[in-house]
Scaffold this active site. Structure first.
Site, PDB file in Angstrom:
ATOM      1  N   GLN A 223       5.193   2.310   4.031  1.00 11.63           N
ATOM      2  CA  GLN A 223       5.294   1.656   2.730  1.00 11.63           C
ATOM      3  C   GLN A 223       6.731   1.720   2.194  1.00 11.63           C
ATOM      4  O   GLN A 223       7.034   1.120   1.179  1.00 11.63           O
ATOM      5  CB  GLN A 223       4.344   2.338   1.721  1.00 11.63           C
ATOM      6  N   ARG A 370      -3.852   5.680  -4.163  1.00 11.15           N
ATOM      7  CA  ARG A 370      -3.943   4.850  -5.376  1.00 11.15           C
ATOM      8  C   ARG A 370      -3.880   5.721  -6.622  1.00 11.15           C
ATOM      9  O   ARG A 370      -4.828   5.786  -7.402  1.00 11.15           O
ATOM     10  CB  ARG A 370      -5.226   4.040  -5.349  1.00 11.15           C
ATOM     11  N   CYS A 371      -2.777   6.402  -6.777  1.00 10.65           N
ATOM     12  CA  CYS A 371      -2.752   7.506  -7.715  1.00 10.65           C
ATOM     13  C   CYS A 371      -1.571   7.516  -8.650  1.00 10.65           C
ATOM     14  O   CYS A 371      -1.625   8.181  -9.679  1.00 10.65           O
ATOM     15  CB  CYS A 371      -2.715   8.794  -6.920  1.00 10.65           C
ATOM     16  N   GLU A 741      -2.860   0.188  -9.211  1.00 12.05           N
ATOM     17  CA  GLU A 741      -3.683   1.392  -9.110  1.00 12.05           C
ATOM     18  C   GLU A 741      -4.617   1.595 -10.295  1.00 12.05           C
ATOM     19  O   GLU A 741      -5.467   2.501 -10.255  1.00 12.05           O
ATOM     20  CB  GLU A 741      -2.769   2.617  -8.964  1.00 12.05           C
TER      21      GLU A 741
HETATM   22  N1  MCN Z   1       0.794  -8.389 -10.231  1.00 10.19           N
HETATM   23  C1  MCN Z   1       0.768  -9.492 -11.063  1.00 10.19           C
HETATM   24  N2  MCN Z   1       0.968  -9.325 -12.411  1.00 10.19           N
HETATM   25  C2  MCN Z   1       1.185  -8.096 -12.947  1.00 10.19           C
HETATM   26  C3  MCN Z   1       1.187  -6.968 -12.106  1.00 10.19           C
HETATM   27  C4  MCN Z   1       1.005  -7.157 -10.731  1.00 10.19           C
HETATM   28  O1  MCN Z   1       0.547 -10.595 -10.595  1.00 10.19           O
HETATM   29  N3  MCN Z   1       1.397  -7.948 -14.261  1.00 10.19           N
HETATM   30  C5  MCN Z   1       0.623  -8.543  -8.778  1.00 10.19           C
HETATM   31  C6  MCN Z   1       1.919  -8.175  -8.049  1.00 10.19           C
HETATM   32  O2  MCN Z   1       2.819  -9.202  -7.985  1.00 10.19           O
HETATM   33  C7  MCN Z   1       1.415  -7.720  -6.705  1.00 10.19           C
HETATM   34  C8  MCN Z   1       0.092  -7.039  -7.066  1.00 10.19           C
HETATM   35  O3  MCN Z   1      -0.326  -7.606  -8.315  1.00 10.19           O
HETATM   36  O4  MCN Z   1       1.215  -8.829  -5.870  1.00 10.19           O
HETATM   37  C9  MCN Z   1       0.231  -5.516  -7.225  1.00 10.19           C
HETATM   38  O5  MCN Z   1       1.381  -5.264  -7.971  1.00 10.19           O
HETATM   39  P1  MCN Z   1       1.847  -3.848  -8.538  1.00 10.19           P
HETATM   40  O6  MCN Z   1       0.969  -3.421  -9.605  1.00 10.19           O
HETATM   41  O7  MCN Z   1       3.302  -3.968  -8.837  1.00 10.19           O
HETATM   42  O8  MCN Z   1       1.644  -2.827  -7.325  1.00 10.19           O
HETATM   43  P2  MCN Z   1       2.474  -2.731  -5.977  1.00 10.19           P
HETATM   44  O9  MCN Z   1       2.761  -4.061  -5.455  1.00 10.19           O
HETATM   45  O10 MCN Z   1       3.594  -1.764  -6.126  1.00 10.19           O
HETATM   46  O11 MCN Z   1       1.379  -2.130  -5.021  1.00 10.19           O
HETATM   47  C10 MCN Z   1       1.151  -0.746  -4.915  1.00 10.19           C
HETATM   48  C11 MCN Z   1      -0.256  -0.354  -5.316  1.00 10.19           C
HETATM   49  C12 MCN Z   1      -0.534   0.996  -4.810  1.00 10.19           C
HETATM   50  S1  MCN Z   1       0.559   2.220  -5.179  1.00 10.19           S
HETATM   51  C13 MCN Z   1      -1.613   1.245  -4.015  1.00 10.19           C
HETATM   52  S2  MCN Z   1      -1.904   2.854  -3.572  1.00 10.19           S
HETATM   53  C14 MCN Z   1      -2.467   0.179  -3.573  1.00 10.19           C
HETATM   54  C15 MCN Z   1      -2.433  -0.996  -4.479  1.00 10.19           C
HETATM   55  O12 MCN Z   1      -1.169  -1.316  -4.821  1.00 10.19           O
HETATM   56  N4  MCN Z   1      -2.569  -0.093  -2.248  1.00 10.19           N
HETATM   57  C16 MCN Z   1      -3.095  -1.295  -1.848  1.00 10.19           C
HETATM   58  N5  MCN Z   1      -3.231  -2.027  -4.146  1.00 10.19           N
HETATM   59  C17 MCN Z   1      -3.470  -2.287  -2.824  1.00 10.19           C
HETATM   60  N6  MCN Z   1      -4.025  -3.451  -2.434  1.00 10.19           N
HETATM   61  C18 MCN Z   1      -4.165  -3.710  -1.116  1.00 10.19           C
HETATM   62  N7  MCN Z   1      -4.712  -4.899  -0.747  1.00 10.19           N
HETATM   63  N8  MCN Z   1      -3.774  -2.836  -0.165  1.00 10.19           N
HETATM   64  C19 MCN Z   1      -3.251  -1.642  -0.486  1.00 10.19           C
HETATM   65  O13 MCN Z   1      -2.850  -0.804   0.461  1.00 10.19           O
HETATM   66 CU1  CUM Z   2      -0.446   7.283  -4.866  1.00  5.73          CU
HETATM   67  S1  CUM Z   2      -0.997   5.898  -3.556  1.00  5.73           S
HETATM   68 MO1  CUM Z   2       0.089   4.308  -3.959  1.00  5.73          MO
HETATM   69  O1  CUM Z   2       1.125   5.095  -4.945  1.00  5.73           O
HETATM   70  O2  CUM Z   2       0.897   4.016  -2.587  1.00  5.73           O
END
Ligand code: MCN
Ligand code: CUM
Length: 810
Positions: A223, A370-371, A741
């Site tokens: 990641q 997811r924490c 998360e």
């Molecule tokens: N998004 C959006 N509008 C927002 C916030 C987010 O459209 N206001 C969209 C983003 O553009 C992105 C998605 O939602 O496409 C998730 O965005 P974000 O909240 O920024 O999270 P990350 O992209 O940093 O993803 C990490 C997060 C984590 S830490 C874990 S753990 C987890 C999760 O995402 N693992 C996943 N969701 C998951 N979903 C899938 N399918 N697979 C994983 O491994």
């Molecule tokens: Cu704590 S699980 Mo996600 O933050 O990749």
């Protein structure tokens, strides 16, 4: 008249654009690590320890070497000659790559075989004779600190016991005063059990060292590819510019793919020694038994309350079981992650948190799944405590939360533990949720049903999550500041490629980042290709975890687009033969303020950047932005669950689940809903069925999918999602907050609270997750708390999860 483009039509902000990556995923054309085959590639398998704690007396690999097709057997002793038997972790600890002196958890890596195919390698692993001398085993924090406990990490100097850290935050004196003034003190003890991310794709790597060029390429499931590059450079002492980490498609990460695992290191060393590509693909049981677990935290806390319901203060003590090595990935300053985000949504004047981390003979874990750095434990505990406190006070669950919420006009709000929350409309979210679930009517139904012996329950959970680490003043990992980046190249025909330092594992970045570019530049989203995960091409970034991508890398995408627009404006002025000050922007087009019909499109500007620049302008239309966020973003959510519990069997069914998520501006509403649905499903699984624990000998119980259950569509309840509350983040360039998360963080408490509400007549205060039928049945039948993780159950069940204590007696 405006000639601005229709943003939704070009796939900009707010468009529920279909996920572009799914085209290849649903056709089976994804490119996962295991899909990659390189010429001359060999295969690696790992021999794991069957025992949780034992001295290694001898390792005899001679029979393995004799098997035809075996190319190399790696043992700890061989690793030690290259100074690679141990590696540093992301938390300033060390971790064994291959065991030398002792094994410290079941499943620990003892040896590796590299062979012509994976089957030969696996057979050869079984031909290795390891002689173990069993040692006493520690499986929980109580045992870890007991008198005479064996010191698990006797490999470390200055490690006299099993304590990793003692950490505290908050105002002890102020909190003590709050407890002196309390009318009621509510107490709760609970265990948030171990849980496992279990992505469909396990971990793996293909290391490819080319002696001729001295270049090391590693395709792997990570990641955070740039962190891995830095780690490999430091651990293997290779020059960083000759290391290329490629993270291809990832079949789910969920935090499992943040740490550095021994398998990666061994495949790299094997490739260097053999000068052939070496592939390691972890199997399911290897993944379940040995990679990044989450939680395993004991919380023991109390809340100071005024009779009218006002919360005066909170004390929290956490005991965290980290397993044999402290390998959590978390901001270095915060030993127990962001656990002190607990109660951030509530206006609580004083708080004090103490935490102790200990070693045990279990696989290293702690943060991932997811924490957002232990916010899952924080919010679970917070909402269980809110439920218990409302019961103790005899105040309505919804009302108690509402009266203690941080109010809309209090933002930015400084929490008792020192965070600055950015914005929110907490009461409004709660109102939407209560209305959707039909709160008043349900309470009536519940009372009537109870008369007929039927147990209905309703559970409320709220959550606010610190997402988007970080700002570089406070957040770093091993000293590397937690900013992120985006690089945008607009070609002459107006098509573009965007790269970021993040790495999607299924979240849909290829879709959503293009939408941000469309919003900022008016380039149709389909004209922007997004690429992540190759350190040779992507700008440096800290990767995707803690839902930081939208808050940090997503912000960088907006900022780099704005840099491009600034240059395009100069090109537009040149093309339109007016000064820059006379130019206006509307989506997709610059025009002359005094003559709006005279304009040029962004695509015409792109062509001019390569064919018709003004004198003295550097050609091209590309740029990079590094974004260091001023603060975290703080989404908020309310989850409400209704259940029916069968008193005869302890089985509980979800009747309804309502989710109200406010994650600020939604880039892609459909993707956000997908994230929430997925998170709620995981929350349900944790609350209801997932159980991975250890027996007294340290055997991992639940290390297969017969015992550790993944929810299917059959048992997963339906979810009703609400998106009407939108509070933009005031400091994010497009007002978005993270969301990935939230539902997994806030969801579990809603399910547990619902079951506890259904059986409230029993006086039972706590059942620890998972709420398996036998535990619920035991609680109902014997009217006692069911707490703790086997094999160590509560010594005295009655005291285990606290109770109401009149002031002065605590
Ligand atoms: N998004 C959006 N509008 C927002 C916030 C987010 O459209 N206001 C969209 C983003 O553009 C992105 C998605 O939602 O496409 C998730 O965005 P974000 O909240 O920024 O999270 P990350 O992209 O940093 O993803 C990490 C997060 C984590 S830490 C874990 S753990 C987890 C999760 O995402 N693992 C996943 N969701 C998951 N979903 C899938 N399918 N697979 C994983 O491994
Ligand atoms: Cu704590 S699980 Mo996600 O933050 O990749």
């Amino acid at each position: 008249m405006s000639q601005a483009l229709d943003e939704i039509k070009i796939g900009g902000l707010g468009a529920s654009r279909k996920r572009v990556e799914d085209d290849r995923f649903i056709r089976g054309r994804g490119n996962y690590t295991d899909d990659i085959t390189l010429p001359g590639m060999l295969h690696m398998e790992i021999l794991r320890s069957p025992l949780a704690h034992a001295r290694i007396k001898s390792i005899d690999a001679s029979k393995a070497w004799d098997i035809p097709g075996v190319r190399l057997v790696l043992t700890g002793e061989m690793m030690a000659t290259r100074n690679l038997a141990w590696m540093p972790t992301l938390s300033y600890d060390t971790q064994a790559v291959l065991a030398t002196d002792k094994v410290r958890f079941q499943g620990q890596e003892v040896a590796c075989v590299i062979a012509d195919d994976p089957y030969i390698a696996k057979d050869a692993c079984e031909a290795i004779d390891v002689e173990y001398e069993p040692l006493p085993v520690i499986v929980n924090p109580v045992q870890a600190v007991a008198d005479g406990a064996p010191v698990i990490r006797d490999d470390k100097e200055n490690q006299p016991d099993n304590v990793i850290y003692n950490w505290e935050v908050g105002d002890k004196a102020g909190t003590d005063r709050a407890f002196e003034q309390a009318d009621v003190i509510s107490k709760l003890k609970l265990h948030y059990p171990r849980s496992h991310p279990s992505p469909i794709e396990c971990c793996g790597s293909i290391a490819d060292f080319n002696r001729a060029t001295s270049k090391l390429t590693v395709y792997m499931t990570t990641q955070a590819p740039h962190i891995i590059r830095a780690a490999v450079a430091m651990v293997a002492e290779l020059p960083e510019h000759l290391i290329r980490i490629v993270s291809p498609d990832i079949g789910g990460g969920f935090g499992n793919k943040v740490p550095v695992y021994p398998g990666y290191v061994c495949s790299i060393l094997a490739s260097i020694l053999l000068e052939r590509p070496v592939k390691w693909i972890e199997d399911k049981s290897g993944n379940l038994i040995s990679t990044g677990f989450a939680r395993d935290m004991y919380l023991d806390s109390e809340m100071a309350l005024r009779k009218d319901g006002k919360i005066l203060g909170v004390r929290i003590h956490a005991d965290a079981d980290h397993g044999a090595f402290f390998s959590d990935a978390q901001p270095s300053k915060f030993k127990i992650g962001l656990l002190h985000s607990a109660f951030a949504a509530y206006d609580i004047p004083a708080g004090h948190l103490t935490a102790r981390g200990t070693y045990s003979n279990k696989a290293p874990g702690g943060v991932a799944y997811r924490c957002s750095f232990r916010v899952t434990e924080a919010m679970f505990f917070q909402e269980r405590m809110m439920q218990v406190a409302a019961v103790d006070l005899g105040i309505d669950q919804a009302e108690f939360r509402r009266m203690n919420f941080v109010q809309d006009e209090q933002f930015p709000y400084r929490t008792a533990f020192g965070f600055l929350t950015d914005s929110g409309q907490y009461a409004k979210c709660l109102d939407v949720g209560l209305k959707a679930v039909g709160y008043e009517e349900f309470r009536q139904q519940q009372a009537e049903a109870r008369k007929r012996g039927k147990l209905l329950g309703l559970g409320i959970s709220t959550m606010t999550e610190p997402l988007g680490a970080g700002n570089s003043r406070e957040y770093d990992i091993l000293g590397i500041k937690m900013f992120d980046s985006a690089d945008l190249k607009v070609h002459m025909t107006g098509k573009a490629i965007l790269r970021t330092g993040a790495k999607s594992q299924g979240q849909g970045h290829e879709t959503t980042w293009a939408q941000i570019v469309a919003h900022e530049l008016g380039l149709p989203a389909e004209d922007v290709v997004v690429e992540e995960g190759d350190t040779d091409t992507a700008p440096f970034g800290m990767g995707t975890y803690a839902s930081r991508s939208t808050p940090v890398a997503g912000a960088a995408v907006a900022m780099v687009s704005r840099k491009i627009r600034a240059k395009a404006r100069k090109l537009a002025a040149h093309l339109l033969e007016v000064s820059e000050e006379d130019i206006e922007w509307e989506l997709g087009r610059f025009y002359v303020r005094s003559a709006p019909d005279r304009g040029v499109t962004i695509q015409e500007c792109a062509m001019a950047a390569y064919s018709n620049m003004p004198d003295g302008m550097e050609p091209g239309l590309e740029n990079t932005a590094y974004y260091d966020p001023p603060n975290l973003t703080w989404p908020f959510a309310v989850y409400i669950v209704t259940v029916e519990v069968d008193p005869e069997t302890g089985v509980w069914d979800v009747l309804n689940m309502v989710a109200v998520d406010d994650c600020g501006v939604r880039i892609n509403p459909m993707i956000v809903e997908g994230q929430i649905m997925g998170g709620l499903t995981e929350a349900y699984a944790m609350a209801n069925m997932q159980f991975i624990t250890f027996d007294a000998e340290g055997n991992c119980v639940g290390s297969n999918y017969m015992d550790y259950l993944l929810p299917t569509a059959w048992e997963t309840p339906g979810f009703e999602l609400h998106s009407e509350v939108v509070t933009p983040s005031p400091h994010h360039p497009i007002g978005a907050k993270g969301v990935g998360e939230c539902a997994a963080v806030g969801g579990p408490a809603a399910f547990v609270n619902a079951v506890m509400d259904a059986i409230s007549d029993t006086g039972v205060r706590n059942i620890d997750m998972p709420l398996l039928p036998d535990r619920v049945w035991e609680a109902i039948t014997y009217r006692r708390d069911v707490s703790g993780a086997p094999p160590v159950r509560a010594e005295d069940d009655a005291g285990r999860s606290g109770g109401v204590v009149p002031p002065g007696q605590n």
